[in-house]
Motif scaffolding. Structure first.
Motif, mmCIF file in Angstrom:
data_model
loop_
_atom_site.group_PDB
_atom_site.id
_atom_site.type_symbol
_atom_site.label_atom_id
_atom_site.label_comp_id
_atom_site.label_asym_id
_atom_site.label_seq_id
_atom_site.Cartn_x
_atom_site.Cartn_y
_atom_site.Cartn_z
ATOM 1 N N PRO A 58 0.681 -1.281 -0.136
ATOM 2 C CA PRO A 58 0.041 0.070 -0.061
ATOM 3 C C PRO A 58 0.911 1.297 0.103
ATOM 4 N N VAL A 59 2.191 1.310 0.437
ATOM 5 C CA VAL A 59 2.764 2.429 0.577
ATOM 6 C C VAL A 59 3.721 2.463 -0.533
ATOM 7 N N LEU A 60 4.232 1.545 -0.964
ATOM 8 C CA LEU A 60 5.338 1.327 -2.306
ATOM 9 C C LEU A 60 4.586 1.472 -3.710
ATOM 10 N N HIS A 61 3.217 1.128 -3.641
ATOM 11 C CA HIS A 61 2.643 1.401 -4.629
ATOM 12 C C HIS A 61 1.307 2.201 -4.894
ATOM 13 N N THR A 62 1.509 3.343 -3.996
ATOM 14 C CA THR A 62 0.213 4.106 -3.912
ATOM 15 C C THR A 62 -0.247 4.699 -5.032
ATOM 16 N N HIS A 63 0.717 5.289 -6.092
ATOM 17 C CA HIS A 63 0.095 5.728 -7.275
ATOM 18 C C HIS A 63 -0.568 4.655 -8.116
ATOM 19 N N TYR A 64 -0.190 3.525 -8.202
ATOM 20 C CA TYR A 64 -0.834 2.613 -8.946
ATOM 21 C C TYR A 64 -2.179 2.402 -8.169
ATOM 22 N N ALA A 65 -2.371 2.225 -6.776
ATOM 23 C CA ALA A 65 -3.559 1.828 -6.082
ATOM 24 C C ALA A 65 -4.541 2.947 -6.648
ATOM 25 N N MET A 66 -4.275 4.299 -6.551
ATOM 26 C CA MET A 66 -5.049 5.397 -6.395
ATOM 27 C C MET A 66 -5.511 5.543 -8.003
ATOM 28 N N ASP A 67 -4.452 5.804 -8.878
ATOM 29 C CA ASP A 67 -4.774 6.065 -10.455
ATOM 30 C C ASP A 67 -5.214 4.782 -11.046
ATOM 31 N N VAL A 68 -4.843 3.570 -10.928
ATOM 32 C CA VAL A 68 -5.195 2.519 -11.711
ATOM 33 C C VAL A 68 -6.282 1.693 -11.101
ATOM 34 N N LEU A 69 -6.369 1.283 -9.860
ATOM 35 C CA LEU A 69 -7.244 0.584 -9.158
ATOM 36 C C LEU A 69 -8.446 1.413 -8.198
ATOM 37 N N HIS A 70 -8.047 2.920 -8.282
ATOM 38 C CA HIS A 70 -8.921 3.601 -7.632
ATOM 39 C C HIS A 70 -9.509 3.233 -6.113
ATOM 40 N N PHE A 79 -7.660 3.811 -2.218
ATOM 41 C CA PHE A 79 -6.882 4.785 -1.262
ATOM 42 C C PHE A 79 -6.193 4.423 0.003
ATOM 43 N N PRO A 80 -5.186 3.863 -0.250
ATOM 44 C CA PRO A 80 -4.640 3.306 1.125
ATOM 45 C C PRO A 80 -4.167 3.997 2.090
ATOM 46 N N GLN A 81 -4.327 5.379 2.076
ATOM 47 C CA GLN A 81 -4.121 6.306 3.250
ATOM 48 C C GLN A 81 -5.450 6.426 4.149
ATOM 49 N N GLU A 82 -6.509 5.811 3.534
ATOM 50 C CA GLU A 82 -7.759 6.005 4.376
ATOM 51 C C GLU A 82 -8.322 4.693 5.007
ATOM 52 N N ALA A 83 -8.653 4.912 6.422
ATOM 53 C CA ALA A 83 -8.852 3.706 7.204
ATOM 54 C C ALA A 83 -9.715 2.453 6.375
ATOM 55 N N TYR A 84 -10.862 3.025 5.897
ATOM 56 C CA TYR A 84 -11.854 2.380 4.951
ATOM 57 C C TYR A 84 -11.164 1.124 4.360
ATOM 58 N N TYR A 85 -10.152 1.619 3.546
ATOM 59 C CA TYR A 85 -9.456 0.810 2.593
ATOM 60 C C TYR A 85 -8.336 -0.089 3.304
ATOM 61 N N THR A 86 -7.768 0.430 4.297
ATOM 62 C CA THR A 86 -6.937 -0.203 5.116
ATOM 63 C C THR A 86 -7.557 -1.352 5.768
ATOM 64 N N ASN A 87 -8.688 -1.212 6.294
ATOM 65 C CA ASN A 87 -9.310 -2.331 6.832
ATOM 66 C C ASN A 87 -9.830 -3.531 5.918
ATOM 67 N N ILE A 88 -10.351 -3.144 4.856
ATOM 68 C CA ILE A 88 -10.600 -4.260 3.477
ATOM 69 C C ILE A 88 -9.327 -4.763 3.433
ATOM 70 N N TYR A 89 -8.069 -4.132 3.145
ATOM 71 C CA TYR A 89 -6.752 -4.867 2.615
ATOM 72 C C TYR A 89 -6.272 -5.752 3.797
ATOM 73 N N ALA A 90 -6.312 -5.231 5.021
ATOM 74 C CA ALA A 90 -6.019 -6.126 6.309
ATOM 75 C C ALA A 90 -6.783 -7.517 6.072
ATOM 76 N N ASN A 91 -8.053 -7.424 5.798
ATOM 77 C CA ASN A 91 -8.788 -8.587 5.829
ATOM 78 C C ASN A 91 -8.575 -9.291 4.627
ATOM 79 N N GLU A 92 -8.191 -8.820 3.588
ATOM 80 C CA GLU A 92 -7.550 -9.629 2.202
ATOM 81 C C GLU A 92 -6.276 -10.174 2.724
#
Length: 214
Positions: free
Chosen positions: A164-176, A178-191
């Motif tokens: 999430p921190v090394l590929h932030t632009h890919y996450a935001m620009d391509v996958l839409h 936003f790893p800096q937001e708690a909502y997405y952090t929780n989803i990613y943690a579950n994955e």
């Protein structure tokens, strides 16, 4: 990252912003002072020079990061390796989100070959490895985990945790995403938790849950 005076904190935040935006070498003490709205003498007072400021940014972040690991290690004896590892994943991802700019700069910078980075890898990241290795060894020993190559598994897990921190632009620009937001952090943690359950955990009678820093 928040155990300092307001002036010192402002300098650190300004430095991290500019180091990330312009690069360490292209950023001057004057740039940092202007961004932080302080006198350049304050930087000399707190850090001596730009190298001292850089080292403080690294050690301050990593000391707090190791504290997250140590805090979560208490769950190993209380709830077992599966709960401990799941909680550790959530704690790390949440910590990175809460210190997002520092995490992005430090993980990016730590890929370079320098004396500072060699010291960081031989101390903080070696300590990180020892905690993860111990959890895996205990889990394999008590048959909570499948037998895996610990170095190879840690390499995969480290990649997942830093993505999430090394590929932030890919996450935001391509996958839409936003790893800096708690909502997405929780989803990613579950994955990541699902990856652990699918590849490492031997089924138990309980349903592991991700708990910890939100």
């Amino acid at each position: 990252m928040n155990r300092q005076t307001p002036t010192k904190q402002a300098i650190v935040e300004a430095a991290l912003h500019l180091f990330h935006l312009k690069g360490y070498h292209a950023t001057s003490i004057r740039d940092i002072a202007n961004k932080a709205k302080v006198n350049a003498a304050n930087i000399a007072y707190y850090f001596k020079n730009k190298q001292g400021l850089l080292e403080f940014c690294f050690t301050s972040y990593l000391e707090d990061y190791i504290l997250v690991l140590e805090t979560n290690m208490t769950l190993l004896d209380l709830k077992g390796p599966q709960h401990c590892l799941l909680n550790l994943v959530k704690g790390i991802l949440s910590f990175q989100r809460e210190n997002f700019l520092a995490a992005r700069f430090i993980y990016g910078e730590s890929s370079l070959d320098s004396n500072l980075n060699r010291e960081i890898h031989s101390t903080y990241f070696t300590k990180e490895k020892s905690y993860f290795q111990y959890i895996l060894e205990q889990g394999i020993k008590n048959r909570s985990f499948h037998s895996v190559s610990i170095p190879m598994y840690l390499l995969q897990l480290k990649g997942l945790l830093t993505a999430p921190v090394l590929h932030t632009h890919y996450a935001m620009d391509v996958l839409h995403v936003f790893p800096q937001e708690a909502y997405y952090t929780n989803i990613y943690a579950n994955e990541v938790g699902r990856f652990l359950q699918d590849t490492l955990f031997i089924a138990k009678d309980f349903e592991p849950q991700l708990v910890g820093r939100a």
